[in-house]
Scaffold this active site. Structure first.
Site, PDB file in Angstrom:
ATOM      1  CD1 TRP A 320      -3.088   1.255   0.739  1.00 23.07           C
ATOM      2  CD2 TRP A 320      -1.617   2.420   1.956  1.00 23.07           C
ATOM      3  NE1 TRP A 320      -3.645   2.484   1.008  1.00 23.07           N
ATOM      4  CE2 TRP A 320      -2.768   3.223   1.761  1.00 23.07           C
ATOM      5  CE3 TRP A 320      -0.550   2.939   2.693  1.00 23.07           C
ATOM      6  CZ2 TRP A 320      -2.875   4.511   2.265  1.00 23.07           C
ATOM      7  CZ3 TRP A 320      -0.663   4.226   3.198  1.00 23.07           C
ATOM      8  CH2 TRP A 320      -1.820   4.999   2.987  1.00 23.07           C
ATOM      9  CG  HIS A 321       3.140   2.430   3.305  1.00 26.69           C
ATOM     10  ND1 HIS A 321       2.431   1.452   3.967  1.00 26.69           N
ATOM     11  CD2 HIS A 321       3.004   3.550   4.066  1.00 26.69           C
ATOM     12  CE1 HIS A 321       1.914   1.956   5.075  1.00 26.69           C
ATOM     13  NE2 HIS A 321       2.239   3.222   5.149  1.00 26.69           N
ATOM     14  N   GLY A 322       3.789   1.659  -1.325  1.00 28.91           N
ATOM     15  CA  GLY A 322       4.490   1.957  -2.567  1.00 28.91           C
ATOM     16  C   GLY A 322       4.942   0.723  -3.300  1.00 28.91           C
ATOM     17  CG  PHE A 463       2.718   6.559   0.833  1.00 31.89           C
ATOM     18  CD1 PHE A 463       3.741   6.089   0.008  1.00 31.89           C
ATOM     19  CD2 PHE A 463       3.051   7.122   2.026  1.00 31.89           C
ATOM     20  CE1 PHE A 463       5.064   6.166   0.418  1.00 31.89           C
ATOM     21  CE2 PHE A 463       4.368   7.198   2.447  1.00 31.89           C
ATOM     22  CZ  PHE A 463       5.377   6.729   1.643  1.00 31.89           C
TER      23      PHE A 463
END
Lengths: 463, 424
Positions: A320-322, A463
């Site tokens: 999800w963060h990258g 993000f």
């Protein structure tokens, strides 16, 4: 548009308040339409083209919920439309966020040239997509009724305070507030307080810490002293940066009568990794818990299944963060420690609190090094340097000397000072006057930093 | 009490942001318009692309930021806070804009480095190349009966005397001396090394420069002017009446604590204070017409011009009365004009009937202003902005009697020493 900018503070926000409270004060519908329009403008200021992606996402999710509602008790069809909506949301996220990464790795695996044209990442796509999913899932679960008016779905997904960097607001939290909310002096002043505190955290602390962190995380891996200073600075920066955005978002929400849930609760005072994740980015943690972990069975189906469920959640949290292996490894890093804590019931076993704090903080700092690094290779070199005890202290000394006040203030601000301050609450007149003066000081100092044009990135925009 | 607090805080905050917005549009529109005018070309070049839209939005944002009410005061406050925090380095994301406080209480920018040679040691090959270019240029001018004077302005940063909190690889001082060595014996040119001249005259190095700006002071610029005039007399037989370069023939008005240079503007006036700024203008009679090209990157023939006529104070200064009264912002470009590809000064009461061309950067502005009292026509060209013509081509059209090269040593770069094919 960034909250900590002159354009927002002295352009967007005053106009929003004037129209909301003076021009449209007698019509909730007009206020909502107005909020939706300015939210779209707010997003289009930074993403003039990708705003169309967000509008499409709003329409598709509204439509899916509408069809689900039409099918009423026909669970099979309802589920089918839920899947259509979720697949669409994941597809949008996949195309814009993960396609390049996926193609690159598949290509690497099969030695094929699968390099695609670089697709730009729309700001805040993970946030608004998760909110969109929250809408259709909550409607499917019957927690809230579907919205007939697509504009209100749009308002929920695109409402400018939380649009770009959260908190991830659940539909069930704000569904009723869209039409039935109450603006009060108490709520407005409370929102103002939160906004000013957030502005100060961002403009004065986070941006100053960013200079140290960026210097340390330069292409050349720093020496021991600078590596530690950089890791500590980033640990503080990411907290003040992200929690500042949440403070400002919650504060702005309150100014317009919305109540969002808290996103942080003194995370660096955690006694375990599990505790840390109950206090850090709470809205994301609870989103994954309620929409992924629990539907998978949570911890009720045996140890093996629990571990698997945790693995899925933390893999997704990392992703999800990258789209980078560093984020995936960072997510799995937490999977390992949370699983160990869960299996060994470590939380209840740590009797000596400081030990828990030290253990947690140490791992969190190492985690942020992974998170901040551009590649696994760089992260490993950086961590190696942290434990290499080599090199001089010259540069670190300079940065510490130059930023002593900011570093000290940041560390103090991580402590429960609010509890300490609240002791004076009994002396109301003194307490409120002092608070008022402090807030004005923070506001003016923050404005001086903003107007001067200091370094001003928001980490979680990516993000 | 709580209710009073809630209402007061809500109202004060709302009034603060609303009033600032209104006052920004009321009083800051010049700053906004300035930014929009500066970016006119980018805005006008409409194309329906994401890049264009984003760029236009960014320009609009910058315009707004530049017009924020009390912007200068806020930046001053920022500087005061940094000082109170004991900071000596004001870091920026763009590290070339980082400002630091030297042991001499002057501001320095790491930006000097980006314009300087990247290597930590003096790049002798490059300097030799520049020297050769100058010598060839001198030969070319000599064939046209034109004299060449190269005035090597001094470096502001002297590593032997000033210590900085961060190391910077600024070799300007050595660059000046090395370039001087390569050209001092060149034929048909007069080379003046300000560092050497200053040392010979035992002048105080510290007073040569502003503390908040990378430029030398106006008084130092006047000193340079006098040195050039003396060199013209002795080397080129100009016989300029010495009263033209005697400071006693000029009025000196000092604006005390009014000047905040480009470095100071980045950190605010409270960080290191303001500088004094001298308005030096002739006591003797002058009659000028100044033409400044409208567009920074275009010559007058192609981009149009703005003309001003009158005495030195009326024509050579950008806005003498406005500067004195504080209504117009004081900048180093208050003398003549901010950097432009081309500026012309016609002086109908000059000391000589000769024509001069000054190849310059902003450093040369006050010196050029004073030199214009001696020449019937003074033209300034800036090779950074003169795009459609080389210096040699310009000279072919203008036919000056004298060419002067005067640069800030911090900007020694290829583009400043490329005078055109004919001069090689």
């Amino acid at each position: 548009m960034v909250f900590s900018s002159s354009v927002f503070l002295f352009g967007f926000l005053p106009v929003a308040l004037i129209f909301y409270y003076l021009v449209f004060k007698n019509s909730r519908t007009c206020q909502n339409v107005f909020l939706f329009i300015i939210s779209i403008f707010f997003y289009a200021w930074g993403e003039p083209v990708f705003v169309l992606v967000m509008l499409l996402s709003i329409l598709v999710n509204w439509f899916c919920a509408l069809i689900m509602a039409k099918h009423g008790a026909d669970l099979k069809r309802k589920k089918a439309w839920l899947i259509v909506g979720i697949v669409f949301d994941i597809l949008v996220l996949f195309v814009f966020k993960y396609l390049n990464f996926f193609a690159e790795n598949i290509g690497y695996l099969f030695s094929a040239d699968l390099k695609l044209r670089k697709i730009a990442l729309p700001i805040g796509i993970s946030f608004f997509t998760f909110q969109a999913m929250s809408y259709i899932i909550d409607v499917y679960r019957g927690k809230k009724d579907f919205q007939k008016n697509p504009l209100y779905v749009g308002l929920y997904i695109a409402l400018f305070p939380q649009l770009i960097a959260g908190p991830i607001v659940r539909y069930e939290t704000v569904a009723d507030q869209i039409q039935n909310r109450e603006e009060t002096w108490e709520l407005f002043s409370n929102g103002t307080e939160r906004f000013i505190v957030g502005l100060g955290k961002k403009a004065i602390l986070a941006n100053s810490l960013a200079v140290i962190a960026d210097a340390a995380f330069s292409p050349n891996v720093p020496v021991f002293s600078m590596a530690w200073l950089g890791a500590l600075a980033y640990t503080l920066q990411i907290f003040f940066d992200f929690s500042a955005y949440s403070d400002m978002a919650i504060g702005l929400g309150k100014m317009f009568g919305f109540k969002f849930e808290e996103n942080f609760n003194r995370p660096y005072l955690s006694k375990s990794i599990s505790d840390f994740w109950r206090r850090w980015h709470i809205s994301m943690g609870t989103w994954f818990r309620d929409y992924v972990y629990f539907p998978l069975g949570g911890s009720r189906e045996g140890k093996g299944r629990t571990i698997f469920n945790l693995f899925v959640v933390w893999l997704l949290t990392g992703l999800w963060h990258g789209a980078n292996w560093t984020f995936i490894v960072w997510g799995l890093f937490y999977f390992v420690f949370i699983s160990i804590e869960k299996l060994t019931k470590a939380e209840s076993k740590i009797k000596f609190a400081p030990l828990g704090h030290i253990y947690t903080l140490f791992l969190v700092i190492i985690g942020w090094v992974l998170f901040r690094s551009d590649s696994i290779k760089y992260a490993l070199s950086y961590i190696k340097s942290m434990f290499g005890f080599s090199g001089d202290f010259g540069l670190a000394k300079l940065y510490i000397k130059e930023n002593a006040v900011i570093l000290a203030s940041s560390v103090i601000a991580c402590l429960p000072i609010a509890d300490f301050v609240k002791r004076f609450k009994k002396r109301e007149a003194f307490y409120l006057t002092a608070k008022f003066i402090c807030l004005l000081l923070i506001l003016v100092i923050s404005v001086s930093y903003i107007v001067k044009g200091t370094y001003n990135p928001f980490i979680y925009f990516n993000f | 009490m709580k209710k009073v607090y809630e209402k007061t805080l809500s109202i004060v905050f709302s009034v603060f942001i609303i009033l600032t917005m209104i006052l920004s549009f009321a009083f800051g529109k010049n700053g906004m318009i300035e930014t929009l005018v500066e970016n006119k070309d980018a805005i006008m070049a409409y194309e329906p692309t994401e890049k264009y839209i984003k760029n236009t939005v960014s320009i609009a944002g910058k315009a707004f930021e530049n017009g924020v009410f009390l912007k200068t005061e806020y930046v001053d406050l920022y500087g005061g806070i940094q000082k109170a925090f004991g900071k000596k380095v004001i870091w920026e994301a763009d590290t070339s804009k980082t400002i630091m406080l030297g042991s001499d209480n002057k501001l320095y920018s790491s930006g000097n480095v980006s314009l300087n040679f990247k290597e930590s040691e003096v790049n002798k090959d490059k300097l030799c190349g520049y020297g050769e270019n100058i010598k060839s240029f001198a030969k070319y001018l000599n064939e046209k009966g034109c004299d060449l004077v190269v005035f090597l302005a001094p470096s502001r940063y002297d590593p032997d005397k000033v210590s900085l909190p961060c190391e910077i690889s600024d070799n300007s001082k050595e660059n000046v001396d090395y370039l001087y060595e390569t050209i001092k014996d060149g034929e048909s040119l007069t080379a003046l090394n300000a560092q050497k001249l200053y040392a010979e005259r035992s002048m105080d190095f510290g007073d040569m420069f502003y503390k908040t700006d990378h430029h030398w002071t106006v008084k130092t610029a006047f000193w340079a002017y006098a040195e050039i005039c003396e060199a013209l007399d002795s080397n080129c037989g100009y016989n300029i009446d010495s009263r033209y370069y005697d400071l006693n023939s000029f009025n000196v008005e000092t604006l005390k604590g009014k000047y905040l240079g480009s470095y100071g503007a980045r950190v605010g006036g409270l960080f290191v204070g303001y500088d004094d700024f001298d308005l030096i203008y002739p006591k003797f009679e002058t009659d000028y017409t100044k033409s400044v090209c409208k567009n920074q990157n275009k010559r007058m023939e192609t981009g149009g011009k703005i003309e001003t006529s009158g005495s030195f104070t009326e024509a050579v200064f950008t806005d003498f009365d406005g500067i004195k009264s504080g209504k117009t912002k004081l900048t180093f470009g208050s003398y003549i004009a901010a950097d432009r590809s081309e500026v012309r000064l016609v002086n109908r009461k000059s000391a000589t009937d000769k024509k001069i061309l000054i190849i310059k950067d902003s450093y040369a502005l006050p010196t050029s202003a004073f030199l214009s009292t001696c020449f019937a026509e003074t033209r300034l060209i800036d090779l950074r902005y003169l795009k459609d013509m080389s210096a040699c081509e310009y000279i072919d059209n203008y036919n000056p009697d004298l060419v002067l090269i005067l640069y800030n040593p911090g900007v020694y770069d290829d583009m400043f020493f490329d005078f055109g094919e004919e001069g090689r």
